[in-house]
Design a protein around this motif. Structure first.
Motif, PDB file in Angstrom:
ATOM      1  N   UNK A  21      29.553  39.885  54.208  1.00  0.00           N
ATOM      2  CA  UNK A  21      29.078  38.584  53.719  1.00  0.00           C
ATOM      3  C   UNK A  21      30.264  37.670  53.420  1.00  0.00           C
ATOM      4  N   UNK A  22      31.320  38.251  52.828  1.00  0.00           N
ATOM      5  CA  UNK A  22      32.498  37.463  52.505  1.00  0.00           C
ATOM      6  C   UNK A  22      33.180  36.897  53.729  1.00  0.00           C
ATOM      7  N   UNK A  23      33.224  37.687  54.819  1.00  0.00           N
ATOM      8  CA  UNK A  23      33.841  37.193  56.046  1.00  0.00           C
ATOM      9  C   UNK A  23      33.047  36.022  56.620  1.00  0.00           C
ATOM     10  N   UNK A  24      31.728  36.136  56.658  1.00  0.00           N
ATOM     11  CA  UNK A  24      30.899  35.055  57.193  1.00  0.00           C
ATOM     12  C   UNK A  24      31.109  33.765  56.401  1.00  0.00           C
ATOM     13  N   UNK A  25      31.212  33.894  55.082  1.00  0.00           N
ATOM     14  CA  UNK A  25      31.381  32.711  54.237  1.00  0.00           C
ATOM     15  C   UNK A  25      32.811  32.181  54.308  1.00  0.00           C
ATOM     16  N   UNK A  26      33.785  33.086  54.370  1.00  0.00           N
ATOM     17  CA  UNK A  26      35.182  32.653  54.481  1.00  0.00           C
ATOM     18  C   UNK A  26      35.432  31.878  55.752  1.00  0.00           C
ATOM     19  N   UNK A 104      31.432  31.476  37.592  1.00  0.00           N
ATOM     20  CA  UNK A 104      30.279  30.632  37.905  1.00  0.00           C
ATOM     21  C   UNK A 104      30.202  30.394  39.409  1.00  0.00           C
ATOM     22  N   UNK A 105      28.980  30.255  39.907  1.00  0.00           N
ATOM     23  CA  UNK A 105      28.790  29.971  41.338  1.00  0.00           C
ATOM     24  C   UNK A 105      27.446  29.307  41.566  1.00  0.00           C
ATOM     25  N   UNK A 106      27.360  28.595  42.689  1.00  0.00           N
ATOM     26  CA  UNK A 106      26.087  27.980  43.068  1.00  0.00           C
ATOM     27  C   UNK A 106      25.107  29.034  43.586  1.00  0.00           C
ATOM     28  N   UNK A 107      25.645  30.051  44.278  1.00  0.00           N
ATOM     29  CA  UNK A 107      24.804  31.089  44.887  1.00  0.00           C
ATOM     30  C   UNK A 107      25.356  32.471  44.558  1.00  0.00           C
ATOM     31  N   UNK A 108      24.463  33.458  44.594  1.00  0.00           N
ATOM     32  CA  UNK A 108      24.840  34.849  44.359  1.00  0.00           C
ATOM     33  C   UNK A 108      24.414  35.721  45.525  1.00  0.00           C
ATOM     34  N   UNK A 109      25.261  36.686  45.878  1.00  0.00           N
ATOM     35  CA  UNK A 109      24.882  37.747  46.808  1.00  0.00           C
ATOM     36  C   UNK A 109      25.172  39.077  46.121  1.00  0.00           C
ATOM     37  N   UNK A 110      24.171  39.938  46.057  1.00  0.00           N
ATOM     38  CA  UNK A 110      24.371  41.282  45.504  1.00  0.00           C
ATOM     39  C   UNK A 110      24.410  42.289  46.647  1.00  0.00           C
ATOM     40  N   UNK A 256      13.060  38.396  51.902  1.00  0.00           N
ATOM     41  CA  UNK A 256      12.379  37.898  53.091  1.00  0.00           C
ATOM     42  C   UNK A 256      13.207  38.295  54.312  1.00  0.00           C
ATOM     43  N   UNK A 257      12.891  37.729  55.469  1.00  0.00           N
ATOM     44  CA  UNK A 257      13.600  38.101  56.694  1.00  0.00           C
ATOM     45  C   UNK A 257      15.050  37.618  56.713  1.00  0.00           C
ATOM     46  N   UNK A 258      15.429  36.778  55.735  1.00  0.00           N
ATOM     47  CA  UNK A 258      16.767  36.199  55.697  1.00  0.00           C
ATOM     48  C   UNK A 258      17.615  36.749  54.553  1.00  0.00           C
ATOM     49  N   UNK A 259      17.225  37.914  54.020  1.00  0.00           N
ATOM     50  CA  UNK A 259      17.940  38.576  52.916  1.00  0.00           C
ATOM     51  C   UNK A 259      17.847  37.802  51.601  1.00  0.00           C
ATOM     52  N   UNK A 260      16.911  36.870  51.519  1.00  0.00           N
ATOM     53  CA  UNK A 260      16.732  36.050  50.318  1.00  0.00           C
ATOM     54  C   UNK A 260      15.697  36.686  49.399  1.00  0.00           C
ATOM     55  N   UNK A 261      15.978  36.712  48.108  1.00  0.00           N
ATOM     56  CA  UNK A 261      15.034  37.251  47.132  1.00  0.00           C
ATOM     57  C   UNK A 261      14.087  36.144  46.678  1.00  0.00           C
ATOM     58  N   UNK A 262      13.177  36.498  45.778  1.00  0.00           N
ATOM     59  CA  UNK A 262      12.267  35.498  45.225  1.00  0.00           C
ATOM     60  C   UNK A 262      12.952  34.575  44.213  1.00  0.00           C
ATOM     61  N   UNK A 263      14.183  34.908  43.814  1.00  0.00           N
ATOM     62  CA  UNK A 263      14.949  34.070  42.891  1.00  0.00           C
ATOM     63  C   UNK A 263      15.764  33.074  43.708  1.00  0.00           C
ATOM     64  N   UNK A 264      15.538  31.814  43.506  1.00  0.00           N
ATOM     65  CA  UNK A 264      16.209  30.781  44.290  1.00  0.00           C
ATOM     66  C   UNK A 264      17.720  30.894  44.174  1.00  0.00           C
ATOM     67  N   UNK A 265      18.387  30.951  45.320  1.00  0.00           N
ATOM     68  CA  UNK A 265      19.837  31.010  45.349  1.00  0.00           C
ATOM     69  C   UNK A 265      20.415  32.402  45.278  1.00  0.00           C
ATOM     70  N   UNK A 266      19.573  33.433  45.226  1.00  0.00           N
ATOM     71  CA  UNK A 266      20.056  34.812  45.088  1.00  0.00           C
ATOM     72  C   UNK A 266      19.665  35.622  46.321  1.00  0.00           C
ATOM     73  N   UNK A 267      20.666  36.188  46.966  1.00  0.00           N
ATOM     74  CA  UNK A 267      20.480  36.991  48.171  1.00  0.00           C
ATOM     75  C   UNK A 267      20.992  38.415  47.911  1.00  0.00           C
ATOM     76  N   UNK A 268      20.494  39.360  48.696  1.00  0.00           N
ATOM     77  CA  UNK A 268      20.959  40.743  48.580  1.00  0.00           C
ATOM     78  C   UNK A 268      21.149  41.330  49.977  1.00  0.00           C
ATOM     79  N   UNK A 290      25.456  36.332  54.356  1.00  0.00           N
ATOM     80  CA  UNK A 290      26.499  35.319  54.265  1.00  0.00           C
ATOM     81  C   UNK A 290      26.157  34.076  55.063  1.00  0.00           C
ATOM     82  N   UNK A 291      25.653  34.281  56.272  1.00  0.00           N
ATOM     83  CA  UNK A 291      25.290  33.143  57.124  1.00  0.00           C
ATOM     84  C   UNK A 291      24.144  32.335  56.520  1.00  0.00           C
ATOM     85  N   UNK A 292      23.161  33.037  55.932  1.00  0.00           N
ATOM     86  CA  UNK A 292      22.017  32.340  55.355  1.00  0.00           C
ATOM     87  C   UNK A 292      22.392  31.568  54.089  1.00  0.00           C
TER      88      UNK A 292
END
Length: 302
Positions: A21-26, A104-110, A256-268, A290-292
């Protein structure tokens, strides 16, 4: 130099999924912090398999190279430590570490993985990941034709047995108590000459993690060269659940299909959200997450 505390994205977990995920975002010039305490679940596994270009490498070799490559992207930073608390804020999220730092961050990935709730059997941990294994796809080929056991019961045991049966014709299931297979499952196991033993296991005898035999509670000794284990698990981090993430029936974080949770801005991504526990799947879901996240940031700012 003092570390900045505000980022576009915080990734909690810096193994295969988190690094991917870090590589995609970097590569999209996002300001990223990867928080990791460097304690991967496969730390003593001697070889990783079923991942193109990396087949047979040690997990450490793969993760070390991955981290070196991600570090080349100037907008990605690393923090060695443990995230213990998360909070939703007006502008995104805050993560607090065990040492008390707040980022602090706008988005989280676990990408925090899971913890197996393994039985308290003497010799278990010394063999776990070496000859006591969890996945036929990751390790089964190396133990093909060997005398093999499966420590599991019910649906988990039946599923593994059906897969491993293609790799060896010398297979025994050890349920460590009364078996709870359905009549149909029991019939199929018998048809495939798969034995079921309900006696508890007292000890795993081994040499440097290589299984030699299992000692049962009635002192009976069973010789094996490999043993699969399927056990309950819990999430390595309870922060996603504390932030309101929904969980599946099995105990994974629901996406969901995009690794997004039900919490807005939080992906896993990785093992915390998929029953497919492999390095290849972790890398894939991390890259996708990372891409999403980048796509979401783009849509918000473009």
């Amino acid at each position: 130099m003092k570390q900045e505390n505000t980022f576009d994205v915080i990734i909690v977990g810096g193994s295969y999924a988190g690094l991917s995920a870090g590589m995609a975002l970097g590569r999209s010039l996002r300001k990223v912090l990867i928080i990791d305490n460097e304690k991967p679940c496969n730390i003593q596994t001697p070889h990783s398999h079923n991942f193109l270009t990396q087949d047979g490498k040690t997990p450490k070799e793969i993760s070390t190279l991955a981290k070196e490559q991600v570090k080349k992207y100037d907008t990605v930073e690393f923090y060695n430590g443990l995230a213990i608390e998360g909070k939703k804020t007006e502008n995104g999220f805050e993560i607090t570490t065990k040492r008390g730092e707040i980022f602090k961050a706008k988005k989280l990935i676990f990408a925090t993985g899971i913890v197996d709730e393994v039985p308290n059997i003497k010799g278990f941990w010394e063999c776990w990941g070496i000859s006591l294994i969890h996945c036929p796809y990751c390790h089964g080929y190396e133990f093909k034709t060997k005398k093999t056991g499966i420590i599991a019961n019910g649906e988990r045991g039946f599923h593994i047995a059906s897969l491993v049966n293609n790799l060896t014709d010398n297979l025994t299931i050890l349920t460590r108590g009364k078996s709870d297979f359905t009549e149909e499952q029991t019939r199929k196991l018998m048809q495939n000459n798969i034995n079921i033993i309900e006696t508890e296991i007292d000890e795993i005898q081994h040499q440097n993690g290589n299984i030699e035999s299992l000692i049962l509670s009635d002192n009976h000794e069973l010789k094996f060269e490999a043993v699969y284990g399927a056990f309950p698990f819990h999430q390595h981090s309870d922060i996603p659940k504390s932030l309101g993430c929904e969980m599946t029936e099995m105990g994974h974080i629901k996406t969901d299909l995009f690794q997004k949770t039900n919490v807005s801005g939080l992906y896993v991504c990785g093992d915390n959200s998929s029953p497919m526990r492999s390095v290849a799947n972790a890398v894939y879901t991390g890259n996708f997450a990372g891409a999403m996240v980048n796509a979401e940031l783009t849509q918000e700012n473009f």
